[in-house]
Design a protein around this motif. Sequence first.
Motif, PDB file in Angstrom:
ATOM      1  N   PHE A   1      74.037  87.516  95.666  1.00 28.24           N
ATOM      2  CA  PHE A   1      73.398  88.802  95.087  1.00 28.24           C
ATOM      3  C   PHE A   1      74.199  89.992  96.056  1.00 28.24           C
ATOM      4  O   PHE A   1      74.951  89.773  96.930  1.00 28.24           O
ATOM      5  CB  PHE A   1      71.972  89.326  95.373  1.00 28.24           C
ATOM      6  CG  PHE A   1      71.372  89.131  96.719  1.00 28.24           C
ATOM      7  CD1 PHE A   1      71.674  90.246  97.632  1.00 28.24           C
ATOM      8  CD2 PHE A   1      70.648  88.204  97.429  1.00 28.24           C
ATOM      9  CE1 PHE A   1      71.245  90.334  98.938  1.00 28.24           C
ATOM     10  CE2 PHE A   1      70.270  88.177  98.772  1.00 28.24           C
ATOM     11  CZ  PHE A   1      70.394  89.426  99.326  1.00 28.24           C
ATOM     12  N   ARG A   2      74.191  91.115  95.351  1.00 27.95           N
ATOM     13  CA  ARG A   2      74.712  92.337  95.983  1.00 27.95           C
ATOM     14  C   ARG A   2      73.524  93.362  95.968  1.00 27.95           C
ATOM     15  O   ARG A   2      73.393  93.885  94.650  1.00 27.95           O
ATOM     16  CB  ARG A   2      75.906  92.886  95.275  1.00 27.95           C
ATOM     17  CG  ARG A   2      76.516  94.204  95.836  1.00 27.95           C
ATOM     18  CD  ARG A   2      77.633  94.840  94.927  1.00 27.95           C
ATOM     19  NE  ARG A   2      78.323  95.831  95.639  1.00 27.95           N
ATOM     20  CZ  ARG A   2      77.838  97.304  95.726  1.00 27.95           C
ATOM     21  NH1 ARG A   2      76.536  97.358  95.162  1.00 27.95           N
ATOM     22  NH2 ARG A   2      78.673  98.110  96.271  1.00 27.95           N
ATOM     23  N   TYR A   3      73.103  93.594  96.942  1.00 26.32           N
ATOM     24  CA  TYR A   3      71.970  94.664  97.229  1.00 26.32           C
ATOM     25  C   TYR A   3      72.747  96.009  97.691  1.00 26.32           C
ATOM     26  O   TYR A   3      73.166  96.170  98.624  1.00 26.32           O
ATOM     27  CB  TYR A   3      70.906  94.179  98.115  1.00 26.32           C
ATOM     28  CG  TYR A   3      69.857  95.255  98.408  1.00 26.32           C
ATOM     29  CD1 TYR A   3      68.953  95.675  97.178  1.00 26.32           C
ATOM     30  CD2 TYR A   3      69.507  95.771  99.440  1.00 26.32           C
ATOM     31  CE1 TYR A   3      68.023  96.704  97.352  1.00 26.32           C
ATOM     32  CE2 TYR A   3      68.559  96.692  99.544  1.00 26.32           C
ATOM     33  CZ  TYR A   3      67.833  97.231  98.697  1.00 26.32           C
ATOM     34  OH  TYR A   3      66.853  98.072  98.678  1.00 26.32           O
ATOM     35  N   ALA A   4      72.402  97.232  96.977  1.00 28.20           N
ATOM     36  CA  ALA A   4      72.885  98.542  97.077  1.00 28.20           C
ATOM     37  C   ALA A   4      71.759  99.334  97.714  1.00 28.20           C
ATOM     38  O   ALA A   4      70.635  99.313  97.130  1.00 28.20           O
ATOM     39  CB  ALA A   4      73.579  99.222  96.135  1.00 28.20           C
ATOM     40  N   THR A   5      72.275  99.907  98.906  1.00 25.43           N
ATOM     41  CA  THR A   5      71.234 101.008  99.293  1.00 25.43           C
ATOM     42  C   THR A   5      71.814 102.065 100.135  1.00 25.43           C
ATOM     43  O   THR A   5      72.933 101.939 100.257  1.00 25.43           O
ATOM     44  CB  THR A   5      70.050 100.291 100.297  1.00 25.43           C
ATOM     45  OG1 THR A   5      69.060 100.965 100.717  1.00 25.43           O
ATOM     46  CG2 THR A   5      70.907  99.692 101.451  1.00 25.43           C
TER      47      THR A   5
ATOM     48  N   PRO B   1      79.621  82.173  94.597  1.00 21.17           N
ATOM     49  CA  PRO B   1      78.468  82.731  93.702  1.00 21.17           C
ATOM     50  C   PRO B   1      77.209  82.685  94.583  1.00 21.17           C
ATOM     51  O   PRO B   1      76.287  83.485  94.183  1.00 21.17           O
ATOM     52  CB  PRO B   1      78.479  81.866  92.566  1.00 21.17           C
ATOM     53  CG  PRO B   1      79.794  81.304  92.463  1.00 21.17           C
ATOM     54  CD  PRO B   1      80.134  80.944  93.698  1.00 21.17           C
ATOM     55  N   ALA B   2      77.061  81.987  95.597  1.00 20.29           N
ATOM     56  CA  ALA B   2      75.813  82.014  96.247  1.00 20.29           C
ATOM     57  C   ALA B   2      76.111  83.109  97.542  1.00 20.29           C
ATOM     58  O   ALA B   2      75.156  83.165  98.158  1.00 20.29           O
ATOM     59  CB  ALA B   2      75.614  80.731  97.123  1.00 20.29           C
ATOM     60  N   ALA B   3      76.929  83.823  97.802  1.00 15.19           N
ATOM     61  CA  ALA B   3      77.216  84.733  98.737  1.00 15.19           C
ATOM     62  C   ALA B   3      76.213  85.726  98.519  1.00 15.19           C
ATOM     63  O   ALA B   3      75.997  86.283  97.599  1.00 15.19           O
ATOM     64  CB  ALA B   3      78.822  85.307  98.723  1.00 15.19           C
ATOM     65  N   LYS B   4      75.757  86.361  99.724  1.00 15.74           N
ATOM     66  CA  LYS B   4      74.801  87.592  99.782  1.00 15.74           C
ATOM     67  C   LYS B   4      75.124  88.768 100.335  1.00 15.74           C
ATOM     68  O   LYS B   4      75.740  88.574 101.804  1.00 15.74           O
ATOM     69  CB  LYS B   4      73.497  86.977 100.584  1.00 15.74           C
ATOM     70  CG  LYS B   4      72.769  86.023  99.554  1.00 15.74           C
ATOM     71  CD  LYS B   4      71.774  85.071 100.428  1.00 15.74           C
ATOM     72  CE  LYS B   4      71.018  84.195  99.500  1.00 15.74           C
ATOM     73  NZ  LYS B   4      71.837  83.055  99.150  1.00 15.74           N
ATOM     74  N   PHE B   5      75.122  89.739  99.870  1.00 16.55           N
ATOM     75  CA  PHE B   5      75.706  91.133 100.383  1.00 16.55           C
ATOM     76  C   PHE B   5      74.755  92.290 100.460  1.00 16.55           C
ATOM     77  O   PHE B   5      73.860  92.440  99.428  1.00 16.55           O
ATOM     78  CB  PHE B   5      76.650  91.771  99.386  1.00 16.55           C
ATOM     79  CG  PHE B   5      78.324  90.776  99.412  1.00 16.55           C
ATOM     80  CD1 PHE B   5      79.250  91.303 100.444  1.00 16.55           C
ATOM     81  CD2 PHE B   5      78.503  89.710  98.872  1.00 16.55           C
ATOM     82  CE1 PHE B   5      80.277  90.458 100.356  1.00 16.55           C
ATOM     83  CE2 PHE B   5      79.470  89.050  98.644  1.00 16.55           C
ATOM     84  CZ  PHE B   5      80.431  89.424  99.632  1.00 16.55           C
ATOM     85  N   ILE B   6      74.674  92.938 101.291  1.00 13.10           N
ATOM     86  CA  ILE B   6      73.939  94.244 101.395  1.00 13.10           C
ATOM     87  C   ILE B   6      75.047  95.561 101.658  1.00 13.10           C
ATOM     88  O   ILE B   6      76.064  95.401 102.521  1.00 13.10           O
ATOM     89  CB  ILE B   6      72.982  94.318 102.603  1.00 13.10           C
ATOM     90  CG1 ILE B   6      71.806  93.256 102.320  1.00 13.10           C
ATOM     91  CG2 ILE B   6      72.500  95.727 102.736  1.00 13.10           C
ATOM     92  CD1 ILE B   6      70.879  93.218 103.701  1.00 13.10           C
ATOM     93  N   CYS B   7      75.185  96.176 100.719  1.00 11.06           N
ATOM     94  CA  CYS B   7      76.108  97.316 100.671  1.00 11.06           C
ATOM     95  C   CYS B   7      75.378  98.437 100.860  1.00 11.06           C
ATOM     96  O   CYS B   7      74.476  99.339  99.931  1.00 11.06           O
ATOM     97  CB  CYS B   7      77.183  97.454  99.249  1.00 11.06           C
ATOM     98  SG  CYS B   7      77.881  95.688  99.135  1.00 11.06           S
ATOM     99  N   ILE B   8      75.803  99.270 101.951  1.00 10.29           N
ATOM    100  CA  ILE B   8      75.261 100.671 102.433  1.00 10.29           C
ATOM    101  C   ILE B   8      76.030 101.914 102.047  1.00 10.29           C
ATOM    102  O   ILE B   8      77.201 101.845 102.619  1.00 10.29           O
ATOM    103  CB  ILE B   8      74.692 100.580 103.698  1.00 10.29           C
ATOM    104  CG1 ILE B   8      73.838  99.348 103.896  1.00 10.29           C
ATOM    105  CG2 ILE B   8      73.939 101.615 104.286  1.00 10.29           C
ATOM    106  CD1 ILE B   8      73.313  99.110 105.519  1.00 10.29           C
TER     107      ILE B   8
ATOM    108  N   GLY C   1      68.275  89.446 103.406  1.00  7.02           N
ATOM    109  CA  GLY C   1      68.979  88.867 104.272  1.00  7.02           C
ATOM    110  C   GLY C   1      70.397  88.836 103.720  1.00  7.02           C
ATOM    111  O   GLY C   1      70.491  88.128 102.508  1.00  7.02           O
ATOM    112  N   ALA C   2      71.591  89.076 104.390  1.00 11.84           N
ATOM    113  CA  ALA C   2      72.968  88.989 103.696  1.00 11.84           C
ATOM    114  C   ALA C   2      73.747  87.899 104.720  1.00 11.84           C
ATOM    115  O   ALA C   2      73.410  87.746 105.957  1.00 11.84           O
ATOM    116  CB  ALA C   2      73.332  90.381 104.006  1.00 11.84           C
ATOM    117  N   ASP C   3      74.759  87.697 104.190  1.00 15.84           N
ATOM    118  CA  ASP C   3      75.859  86.974 104.921  1.00 15.84           C
ATOM    119  C   ASP C   3      76.902  88.155 105.232  1.00 15.84           C
ATOM    120  O   ASP C   3      77.533  87.859 106.415  1.00 15.84           O
ATOM    121  CB  ASP C   3      76.730  86.077 103.988  1.00 15.84           C
ATOM    122  CG  ASP C   3      75.677  84.930 103.352  1.00 15.84           C
ATOM    123  OD1 ASP C   3      74.764  84.568 104.071  1.00 15.84           O
ATOM    124  OD2 ASP C   3      75.530  84.478 102.177  1.00 15.84           O
TER     125      ASP C   3
END
Length: 269
Positions: free
Chosen positions: A73-77, A19-26, A87-89
Motif C-alpha cells: 500500500f501507499r498511505y498518504a498523510t 506489489p507487497a511493499a508498504k509505504f507511508i508518504c508524508i 506500519g511501513a517498509d
Amino acid sequence: MKSIITSVLFTAWCLGRNPAAKFICISYSDDLAHDLSNLTRRVLRSPLYRLIVPNVQLEKSAEDYIRTTAGGFRYATSVGSTITGFGADIIIIDDPLQPEDILAESAKRKYRSWLGSSVLTRFNDQNKGALIMVMHRLAPDDPSADFEGGADTILRFPLIAEADEKSYEYKGRVIYRRKAGELLNPALMSAETVDRLRHMLPPHVFASQYQQRPVVGGSGMYSVDQWPRYAPAEAGAEEEQGGSRRGLPDVREAHENGTPRSHRVHKDR
C-alpha cells in the motif's frame, strides 16, 4: 519535481517490483498529500504502467490510501497527523517544514517530537526500514540536519555546482554529470535569471534554498554576524572626571575584521 520523483514515481516503481511493499508518504499539508496520492493512482492505472507491470492490481483506491491485491500500500498523510495502525517498509517525508516555520523554535520542537513519537516507530522492521527525506535546505538546524550525520546516502543538487560533481551512469550511459559553475537545468533557469535571483534574495536564503548550503542568516537589515565581538581587558583602571570618581570605565577589545580596537565605556552609578 522532487516530490513527483520520490513520492509518486519512486513508489510506483517499487510497487511494480514488489506489489507487497508498504509505504507511508508524508507531506507538509493534507492538500499536497492528497494531490500526490492522486497522481500515484493515475500512474498505477495508466495503460503504460499496466503494460510494464501487469502483476500490480489495485484492491482499494481511496483518496489517501492505495492498496494492492498483494497487500502492499501507499498511505498518504500530512505532518503532525496520527499514523496509528499503519506500519511501513519505507517512509517518505516531503518538505516537512516551510521556510517561515524554520524561524520558530516551537515549530521545530513540535515537529521533532511528532517525528520521534509517531513516525520513527511505524517501521515494520526497525533493522530494515528506510526513511527518505526530501526537502530544500532552510537552515543549519533544519530537519535535514537531524539525519545528515547518520544518513546512508545524501543527494545534494545545488542550483550552481560549487565543485565537479560525481557522475552517475546507468548501463554504461552517463545520465548525470556536472562541472563546477554549471547550472542544474539551464533550460528552466538561465544564467541571467539566476544572477537576477541572487541579487534579489538575501544571501542566506539563496545559499540555503538554492545552493543547499545553509548558513546562519538574518533579516538582511543587520545580521547577527555583523556585531563586533568584545573580550574583557585587564580590570583595575579608574577614571577621575572633575576631581570626583563618577564611574568605573569598562575597557574592552573590539575585534572587527580581525583587527583589535580599544573601546572605553562609562557606566554612571
